[in-house]
Design an enzyme around this catalytic site. Sequence first.
Site, PDB file in Angstrom:
ATOM      1  N   TYR A   1       0.851  -1.205   0.000  1.00  8.45           N
ATOM      2  CA  TYR A   1       0.000   0.000   0.000  1.00  8.45           C
ATOM      3  C   TYR A   1       0.889   1.258   0.000  1.00  8.45           C
ATOM      4  CZ  TYR A   1      -4.384   2.524   0.473  1.00  8.45           C
ATOM      5  OH  TYR A   1      -5.464   3.349   0.237  1.00  8.45           O
TER       6      TYR A   1
ATOM      7  N   LYS B   1      -3.312   8.470   2.566  1.00  5.32           N
ATOM      8  CA  LYS B   1      -4.557   8.299   3.346  1.00  5.32           C
ATOM      9  C   LYS B   1      -4.406   8.870   4.757  1.00  5.32           C
ATOM     10  CE  LYS B   1      -7.300   6.154   0.341  1.00  5.32           C
ATOM     11  NZ  LYS B   1      -8.378   6.918  -0.343  1.00  5.32           N
TER      12      LYS B   1
HETATM   13  C1  IMJ Z   1      -3.872  -0.944  -3.201  1.00 11.02           C
HETATM   14  C2  IMJ Z   1      -2.513  -1.211  -3.286  1.00 11.02           C
HETATM   15  C3  IMJ Z   1      -1.890  -2.126  -2.451  1.00 11.02           C
HETATM   16  C4  IMJ Z   1      -2.640  -2.807  -1.503  1.00 11.02           C
HETATM   17  C5  IMJ Z   1      -3.990  -2.540  -1.425  1.00 11.02           C
HETATM   18  C6  IMJ Z   1      -4.627  -1.607  -2.276  1.00 11.02           C
HETATM   19  N1  IMJ Z   1      -4.969  -3.054  -0.597  1.00 11.02           N
HETATM   20  C7  IMJ Z   1      -6.161  -2.469  -0.879  1.00 11.02           C
HETATM   21  C8  IMJ Z   1      -5.991  -1.571  -1.939  1.00 11.02           C
HETATM   22  C9  IMJ Z   1      -4.725  -4.074   0.413  1.00 11.02           C
HETATM   23  C10 IMJ Z   1      -7.438  -2.747  -0.156  1.00 11.02           C
HETATM   24  C11 IMJ Z   1      -7.061  -0.721  -2.600  1.00 11.02           C
HETATM   25  N2  IMJ Z   1      -7.117   0.632  -1.967  1.00 11.02           N
HETATM   26  C12 IMJ Z   1      -7.645   0.726  -0.623  1.00 11.02           C
HETATM   27  C13 IMJ Z   1      -6.689   1.790  -2.606  1.00 11.02           C
HETATM   28  O1  IMJ Z   1      -6.758   2.842  -2.022  1.00 11.02           O
HETATM   29  C14 IMJ Z   1      -6.140   1.760  -3.974  1.00 11.02           C
HETATM   30  C15 IMJ Z   1      -5.548   2.836  -4.515  1.00 11.02           C
HETATM   31  C16 IMJ Z   1      -4.831   2.821  -5.798  1.00 11.02           C
HETATM   32  C17 IMJ Z   1      -4.819   1.764  -6.682  1.00 11.02           C
HETATM   33  C18 IMJ Z   1      -4.098   1.861  -7.867  1.00 11.02           C
HETATM   34  C19 IMJ Z   1      -3.987   0.719  -8.829  1.00 11.02           C
HETATM   35  C20 IMJ Z   1      -3.593   1.156 -10.227  1.00 11.02           C
HETATM   36  C21 IMJ Z   1      -2.636   2.328 -10.272  1.00 11.02           C
HETATM   37  N3  IMJ Z   1      -2.638   3.219  -9.244  1.00 11.02           N
HETATM   38  C22 IMJ Z   1      -3.395   3.065  -8.116  1.00 11.02           C
HETATM   39  N4  IMJ Z   1      -3.436   4.082  -7.232  1.00 11.02           N
HETATM   40  C23 IMJ Z   1      -4.146   3.981  -6.108  1.00 11.02           C
HETATM   41  O2  IMJ Z   1      -1.899   2.484 -11.248  1.00 11.02           O
END
Ligand code: IMJ
Length: 255
Positions: free
Chosen positions: A155, A162
């Site tokens: 993450y 966040k």
């Molecule tokens: C995202 C990345 C790593 C672990 C993650 C997540 N877990 C969860 C998420 C465990 C639940 C999803 N999440 C909560 C997010 O806030 C995702 C944000 C996000 C995802 C992407 C994927 C594609 C990209 N950029 C991104 N930027 C933010 O190119």
Amino acid sequence: MPLLENRTVLVMGVVNRWSLAHAIAAALAREGARLHLTYQGERQRETVEQVAAAFPQARTWPCDVASDEQVQALFARLASEGVELDGLVHSIAFAQREDLDRAFELTSREGFRVALDVSAYSFIAVAHAAAGLMPRGGSLLTLTYLGSERVVRNYNVMGVAKAALEASVRYLAADLGPRGIRVNAISAGPVKTASARGIRDFTSILDQVAQRAPLRRITDPAEVGDAAAFLASDLSRGITGEVLYVDNGYHILGV
Ligand code: IMJ
């Protein structure tokens, strides 16, 4: 009487039918809210227009929150059409791909800037602009994740973004409270949306949550939608500056 009769809410972050923003929009519409939906760019336009067609009187507007000009233009257009808002939902995050699949210590200055700009600063910008269209007060809502306070593998810089977003919820709540505007976040458990696409081991994360969360299941987007309807409504009139966990209790666990 429906919870949100005669209320108007702007929802930002619908990408497709699986978006948490879509589940939130559906719950708000079910409770009688009039909706305005934004889409990021031409690529998203048709999908969001199709989604909007399923909600009575929903309207759609372009807005890429990485652009001050587009945020200004959105709220100027809403104002010129005489739109007044009772609520805003911000369900937007982005980090560069490479910052989500290698060690956090390798985060670049530009990767940090992009993640914090799109995922945290954008809420401050739209909160300020939306407050100008809320003469009766209102409710602002954003989406966060447990990775802001615990280390969740991969993450990475999104966790830092966040954390900034959750702190922004508290500062905005203090600023806007005197105008009758509440500011809260929902911390949703992991859901398989476009934002989870390509995240390594995501399926095993979902399995772990299903096995360990007190309620022994993963988060259903409709659970997030219903909590959002509560936070947008007068039922939550005493709640501001709060992070509400909609994760089937997962966040209370230690090892
Ligand atoms: C995202 C990345 C790593 C672990 C993650 C997540 N877990 C969860 C998420 C465990 C639940 C999803 N999440 C909560 C997010 O806030 C995702 C944000 C996000 C995802 C992407 C994927 C594609 C990209 N950029 C991104 N930027 C933010 O190119």
